[in-house]
Design an enzyme around this catalytic site. Structure first.
Site, PDB file in Angstrom:
ATOM      1  N   THR A 162      37.642  46.812  35.446  1.00 33.43           N
ATOM      2  CA  THR A 162      37.127  45.518  35.879  1.00 33.43           C
ATOM      3  C   THR A 162      37.370  45.271  37.358  1.00 33.43           C
ATOM      4  OG1 THR A 162      37.370  44.526  33.682  1.00 33.43           O
ATOM      5  CG2 THR A 162      37.353  43.026  35.560  1.00 33.43           C
ATOM      6  N   CYS A 163      38.578  45.519  37.824  1.00 32.56           N
ATOM      7  CA  CYS A 163      38.929  45.183  39.207  1.00 32.56           C
ATOM      8  C   CYS A 163      37.992  45.851  40.203  1.00 32.56           C
ATOM      9  CB  CYS A 163      40.371  45.589  39.489  1.00 32.56           C
ATOM     10  SG  CYS A 163      40.876  45.316  41.201  1.00 32.56           S
ATOM     11  N   GLY A 173      42.179  46.638  29.724  1.00 31.93           N
ATOM     12  CA  GLY A 173      41.750  45.530  30.559  1.00 31.93           C
ATOM     13  C   GLY A 173      41.238  44.329  29.795  1.00 31.93           C
ATOM     14  N   GLY A 205      35.759  25.755  35.545  1.00 27.90           N
ATOM     15  CA  GLY A 205      37.063  26.345  35.806  1.00 27.90           C
ATOM     16  C   GLY A 205      37.369  26.349  37.291  1.00 27.90           C
ATOM     17  N   GLY A 255      38.627  31.943  32.734  1.00 22.63           N
ATOM     18  CA  GLY A 255      39.646  32.947  32.457  1.00 22.63           C
ATOM     19  C   GLY A 255      39.077  34.184  31.797  1.00 22.63           C
ATOM     20  N   ASP A 296      46.021  43.602  31.444  1.00 28.31           N
ATOM     21  CA  ASP A 296      45.427  42.447  30.776  1.00 28.31           C
ATOM     22  C   ASP A 296      45.482  42.552  29.265  1.00 28.31           C
ATOM     23  OD1 ASP A 296      44.880  41.700  33.333  1.00 28.31           O
ATOM     24  OD2 ASP A 296      42.700  41.633  33.120  1.00 28.31           O
ATOM     25  N   LEU A 328      46.916  40.357  36.321  1.00 25.20           N
ATOM     26  CA  LEU A 328      46.565  40.716  37.686  1.00 25.20           C
ATOM     27  C   LEU A 328      46.557  42.232  37.790  1.00 25.20           C
ATOM     28  CD1 LEU A 328      48.796  38.183  39.667  1.00 25.20           C
ATOM     29  CD2 LEU A 328      46.321  38.032  39.313  1.00 25.20           C
ATOM     30  N   HIS A 379      56.452  38.445  68.115  1.00 27.74           N
ATOM     31  CA  HIS A 379      55.840  37.222  68.650  1.00 27.74           C
ATOM     32  C   HIS A 379      54.680  37.597  69.581  1.00 27.74           C
ATOM     33  CE1 HIS A 379      55.530  33.169  70.304  1.00 27.74           C
ATOM     34  NE2 HIS A 379      55.475  33.735  71.521  1.00 27.74           N
TER      35      HIS A 379
END
Length: 672
Positions: free
Chosen positions: A219-220, A327, A363, A459, A507, A514, A645
């Site tokens: 899926t990802c 998944g 959602g 979801g 999943d 995730l 910096h």
């Protein structure tokens, strides 16, 4: 004669003549090189009886070989050894003294004993390493090939050969008492989790097969985080360019701004294809057998393989251990019918086939927010529909309020409805979609919306259909269809008893949905397989939402931290530190000062309990906190570290220094 010589010299001075001579010399050099390579190949083949089987794919990357399968842990190399350690040491020393390829060719041709070849895999000369790798892995291939694949059917073997471009499968056989298996580990699913598990398994010297389903990457890569980031990349640029005040402050004019929807969609599709190819090649390169098909667990060591619409792919493989990494798929609530035209999920939305004038997104979590960001950048009016009393459930309350002000209230193209359910979604005959909104508190129909399209982003649910979990004795799927596992990722039955050799990651188990969490769980499962007990601390796994600006977090939010502190008796030890991006030089230079970083910590121990960031590059910044938490670093150490910096990372530097700790230095733990 003098005339002929003079003419010859003039001809030699002609540019074309010089070019011809150079070409001839080049061809002669190439011919010599080819003959040398042919001689080397002949010597190596005759002396070691070598084959270019599965190891041949590894020869071009010798450094990766040594990492992927260290000879010291390879039982195949050690089992083929017959010479003493002194002989191996002598051969290795002799090779390291050689200075020319000709000498190397000669020396390698004399190496007949496989123990010699395996022992010098650690040689630092890449040329030697590649030749030795060829011998060692060919030896492994022949040993495995002579035993065969056992229960692996001819059809599956043919499928593997076809998918790997005709490359011969190495095969394997490992022993567990009297039992013999095709592989040490069989992984069902080839998403980010399965891929991570496979890579780590090979590094531990295990023979691995991955059953890839319909596509490598899962899926990802194909329908999730990878292509969505391509769309978000375009959206981010458009958001900047469309903000005339922002660009004018940088001295840039963006009149007549245009975009090409199809090219943006093509970028997402091409990215997914590229990453998918990279994943597949990375598995091939280390000798993982990738079998395209759907895996079904038959028993605790056997996986049957098939593929809908492909009668030529069928059979089974066996493994000493099995990892489920199948998944998830989009979850669609009752009352909503997806037609993939005007009502669709993220799978369809990623293709960006069209841009409706007005879209409702059901959602407001990660998926809903990211697509709202994409659609508004492309000029689409967005309505967010959320069942919870507020948008962005699961986010820290303070970060959530800031995000709503910047991402929703600050954009004319976005409105929202909260505390309502989309109880009915009906495509209309003459276009558009009607949405019935029901009050979540009273259950009464509140109002009806008419929009051009609806995206369902409520979801995801685990993909376990046809997996064969029912074939495991006494195992029952948890609520939502998730596979129950313990901290080691081992599947457990209704009584809490673990299957020692069967794991579920990502999943499919629902612990933390995730992609990078799935990869961490896969690595953890392999660690447990090889006997090193391991458990993932999911509180230390970071999460990110790639809106503009980004949102990220790790650990607990303030509300959870205070509840736990009250219960644990350390409520007075909770500290909160906050820093705004408006004081950061880099953010101001880029004219992107919206954002803040918030840290929840313990005043006594200096432990970071949670970090929440909204702002420029926050998805990258969060790892400083998550890695510190995983490594056990406290604010006593972190506040002494130096940040370049001017960088956005100075936001965290300032945050660490803002912490009000009870001690000047880290307290020494009391002796037990």
């Amino acid at each position: 004669t003098n005339t002929h010589t003079h003419t010859h010299k003039r001809a030699m001075q002609h540019p074309r003549s010089k070019m011809a001579l150079k070409t001839s010399a080049s061809l002669f050099s190439m011919l010599c090189t080819a003959l040398l390579c042919l001689a080397l190949f002949s010597m190596v083949s005759n002396s070691g009886n070598f084959e270019l089987s599965s190891g041949s794919a590894l020869i071009s990357k010798p450094n990766r070989i040594a990492t992927a399968r260290p000879p010291a842990t390879s039982r195949w190399c050690s089992s083929s050894s017959s010479s003493s350690s002194s002989s191996s040491t002598a051969s290795s020393s002799r090779l390291n003294r050689l200075s020319s390829k000709a000498s190397l060719n000669k020396e390698i041709g004399l190496l007949v004993d496989k123990s010699d070849l395996c022992s010098i895999l650690s040689c630092r000369n890449p040329y030697v390493q590649s030749q030795c790798a060829r011998s060692c892995y060919s030896s492994v291939s022949r040993q495995a090939g002579s035993r065969g694949l056992g229960s692996t059917s001819t059809a599956v073997s043919a499928a593997k050969k076809s998918e790997s471009g005709g490359k011969k499968s190495a095969g394997s056989s490992s022993s567990d008492g009297a039992a013999s298996y095709d592989y040490d580990v069989v992984i069902i699913g080839c998403g980010v989790g399965g891929h991570g598990a496979a890579l780590h398994a090979v590094q531990q010297g295990l023979k691995v097969a991955v059953i890839g389903g319909h596509d490598v990457g899962g899926t990802c890569v194909n329908r999730g985080c990878v292509p969505s980031k391509a769309l978000l990349a375009a959206a981010g640029e458009l958001h900047k360019l469309k903000s005339k005040d922002h660009m004018a402050a940088l001295g840039i004019s963006t009149d007549n701004l245009q975009f090409d929807r199809q090219k943006i969609a093509d970028h997402a599709a091409n990215l997914a294809s590229t990453i998918q190819g990279n994943l597949r090649r990375s598995l091939d390169a280390i000798g993982v057998d990738v079998i395209m098909g759907k895996g079904t667990i038959k028993d605790k060591n056997t996986v049957e393989i098939g593929l809908p619409g492909r009668v030529d792919i069928s059979g089974s493989v066996t493994g000493k251990s099995i990892i489920v990494a199948t998944g998830s798929v989009p979850a669609v609530p009752p009352g909503i019918t997806v037609d993939n035209d005007r009502v669709f999920t993220s799978d369809k939305a990623l293709k960006l086939e069209s841009l409706p004038e007005w879209i409702a997104i059901i959602g407001s979590g990660y998926i809903g927010l990211e697509f709202a960001d994409v659609y508004t950048a492309l000029g689409v009016q967005v309505t967010l529909i959320e069942a919870m009393p507020h948008l962005m459930p699961g986010f820290d309350a303070e970060i959530r309020r800031l995000a709503q002000r910047v991402l929703v209230d600050g954009k004319q193209a976005v409105d929202y409805h909260t505390n309502v359910f989309a109880t009915k979604v009906s495509p209309q005959t003459f276009g558009g979609v009607e949405i019935e909104l029901t009050d979540a508190s009273t259950g009464e129909v509140k109002e009806t919306l008419e929009v051009d399209a609806v995206m369902v982003a409520t979801g995801r649910r685990p993909y376990t259909e046809g997996l064969g979990i029912e074939n495991l004795q006494n195992v029952q799927l948890a609520r939502g269809g998730f596979i129950p596992v313990n901290d080691k990722m081992q599947i457990i039955d209704k009584d809490g008893k673990a299957f020692e050799n069967i794991f579920a990651i990502g999943d499919a188990n629902g612990k933390y949905m995730l992609a990078h969490a799935a990869s961490a769980q896969g690595i953890s499962a392999i660690e447990n397989i090889v006997g090193r007990e391991n458990a993932v601390n999911h509180r230390n796994v970071p999460a990110a939402c790639f809106t503009h600006p980004e949102i990220s977090f790790v650990g607990v939010d303030e509300e959870t931290a205070r509840k736990e502190a009250d219960a644990g008796g350390y409520a007075d030890k909770i500290g909160i530190a906050k820093v705004s991006f408006k004081g950061n030089s880099k953010a101001l230079a880029m004219k992107e000062p919206d954002g803040m970083a918030k840290m929840i910590y313990r005043k006594d121990s200096g432990e970071i309990l949670g970090m929440h960031i909204m702002g420029l590059h926050s998805a990258d910044l969060i790892h400083e906190a998550s890695n510190a938490m995983t490594a056990g670093q406290t604010l006593y150490e972190l506040r002494m570290m130096v940040h370049a910096h001017p960088t956005v990372a100075e936001v965290l530097d300032e945050l660490f220094k803002h912490a009000e700790l009870e001690h000047a230095t880290k307290p020494v733990p009391a002796m037990a």
